[in-house]
Design an enzyme around this catalytic site. Structure first.
Site, PDB file in Angstrom:
ATOM      1  CG  ASN A   9      70.022  -1.605  60.187  1.00 57.19           C
ATOM      2  OD1 ASN A   9      69.275  -2.366  59.554  1.00 57.19           O
ATOM      3  ND2 ASN A   9      71.249  -1.310  59.787  1.00 57.19           N
ATOM      4  CE  LYS A  11      73.495  -3.692  61.425  1.00 61.10           C
ATOM      5  NZ  LYS A  11      74.894  -3.646  61.867  1.00 61.10           N
ATOM      6  CG  HIS A  94      74.648   0.241  57.322  1.00 61.77           C
ATOM      7  ND1 HIS A  94      75.695  -0.619  57.544  1.00 61.77           N
ATOM      8  CD2 HIS A  94      74.071   0.451  58.529  1.00 61.77           C
ATOM      9  CE1 HIS A  94      75.741  -0.924  58.834  1.00 61.77           C
ATOM     10  NE2 HIS A  94      74.757  -0.283  59.460  1.00 61.77           N
ATOM     11  CD  GLU A  96      76.296  -4.050  58.570  1.00 62.13           C
ATOM     12  OE1 GLU A  96      75.127  -4.274  58.211  1.00 62.13           O
ATOM     13  OE2 GLU A  96      76.636  -3.967  59.765  1.00 62.13           O
ATOM     14  CD  GLU A 166      75.248   2.987  61.831  1.00 59.77           C
ATOM     15  OE1 GLU A 166      74.459   2.637  62.704  1.00 59.77           O
ATOM     16  OE2 GLU A 166      75.498   2.292  60.819  1.00 59.77           O
ATOM     17  N   GLY A 172      78.775  -3.456  65.745  1.00 61.92           N
ATOM     18  CA  GLY A 172      78.763  -4.883  66.051  1.00 61.92           C
ATOM     19  C   GLY A 172      79.970  -5.356  66.835  1.00 61.92           C
ATOM     20  CB  SER A 212      78.608  -1.007  70.208  1.00 61.25           C
ATOM     21  OG  SER A 212      79.206  -1.979  69.362  1.00 61.25           O
TER      22      SER A 212
HETATM   23  P1  13P Z   1      75.198  -2.480  66.276  1.00 62.69           P
HETATM   24  O1  13P Z   1      74.266  -1.639  67.131  1.00 62.69           O
HETATM   25  O2  13P Z   1      74.891  -3.919  66.296  1.00 62.69           O
HETATM   26  O3  13P Z   1      76.638  -2.146  66.570  1.00 62.69           O
HETATM   27  O4  13P Z   1      74.950  -2.024  64.758  1.00 62.69           O
HETATM   28  C1  13P Z   1      74.930  -0.688  64.453  1.00 62.69           C
HETATM   29  C2  13P Z   1      74.443  -0.500  63.073  1.00 62.69           C
HETATM   30  O5  13P Z   1      75.100  -0.864  62.120  1.00 62.69           O
HETATM   31  C3  13P Z   1      73.123   0.097  62.883  1.00 62.69           C
HETATM   32  O6  13P Z   1      72.905   0.430  61.555  1.00 62.69           O
END
Ligand code: 13P
Length: 251
Positions: A9, A11, A94, A96, A166, A172, A212
């Site tokens: 992803n 983003k 997601h 976010e 997740e 992150g 992560s």
């Molecule tokens: P990270 O791998 O940067 O923690 O992000 C995970 C994520 O949100 C994938 O959709």
């Protein structure tokens, strides 16, 4: 059919040229039997669709879709539009999007239906916050997200869905769920789906872990019996890292 895959992803990162370079590196270096999905920024999906022709390990996902089929929704993108580009996957829900764009399970359920109506595989995300975990509410949160986002589907439909666990506290932050923590939630998800539908249906659904995932921890996560792959953010942005993460799931 194998449930294994690795999804990157990206983003809101990378230029189009950087995206092409990264995909070329992946195509050159990931094993023949790997199955990789890239959730690229939406503006790149069309050029990247052309770019991946002949790169048979690489598939594309959108990061979001609107819940209506068409209409006066300036700036939005619908499932039939993604289908017309030949996009095979789309992330839904997601954290976010749930947090920054206030997306609720009811709307996410509509997005899932839209995608399935247009033969696009939803990658439906679930996961608890740190506060919810510390209060012992993890399973209740996941149950609600599954029930309200997916359980309107028939058996035939839910078999087409991918689920990503997740935990919000792991995204992150550099603090991944331990393989044991992730396995516990994944096993719970599969059992909860088996109870609502049946075991054969639950066994069809790939369950991805995200939060992560790195070159250091990927193998120990992917080794777990209920973890079929990863939804990878930061570590999918550098080819050396992402290639190693992919190889951890496709030794
Ligand atoms: P990270 O791998 O940067 O923690 O992000 C995970 C994520 O949100 C994938 O959709």
């Amino acid at each position: 059919m194998s449930r294994k895959l690795v999804v990157g992803n990206w983003k809101m990162n990378l230029t189009l040229d950087q995206s092409k370079d990264l995909i070329q590196e992946l195509a050159n270096n990931v094993p023949f039997h790997a199955y990789v999905v890239i959730a690229a920024p939406v503006a790149y999906l069309h050029p990247l669709k052309d770019f991946i022709v002949g790169k048979r390990n690489i598939h594309l996902a959108a990061q979001n879709v609107h819940h209506e089929e068409f209409g006066a929704f300036t700036g939005e993108l619908s499932a039939p539009m993604l289908a017309s580009l030949g996009i095979e996957y789309c992330i839904v829900g997601h954290s976010e999007r749930r947090i920054h764009f206030k997306e609720k399970n009811e709307v996410l359920a509509q997005k899932v239906t839209q995608l399935l109506n247009h033969n696009i595989t939803p990658i439906y995300c679930v996961g608890e916050s740190l506060e919810q975990r510390e209060k012992g509410k993890t399973f209740d949160v996941i149950k609600k997200q599954l029930k309200e986002g997916l359980f309107h589907l028939t058996s035939e439909q839910i078999e087409q869905v991918i689920i990503a666990y997740e935990p919000i506290w792991a995204i992150g932050t550099g603090k991944n769920a331990t393989p044991e923590q992730a396995e516990e939630v994944h096993a719970f998800i599969r059992k909860y789906i088996a109870n609502k539908y049946d075991e054969d249906v639950a066994d069809e659904i790939p369950l991805l872990y995200g939060g992560s995932v790195t070159t250091q921890n990927a193998q120990s996560l992917f080794e777990k019996p209920s973890i079929d792959g990863g939804l990878v953010g930061g570590s999918s942005l550098k080819s050396e890292d992402f290639i190693q993460v992919i190889k951890a799931n496709f030794p």
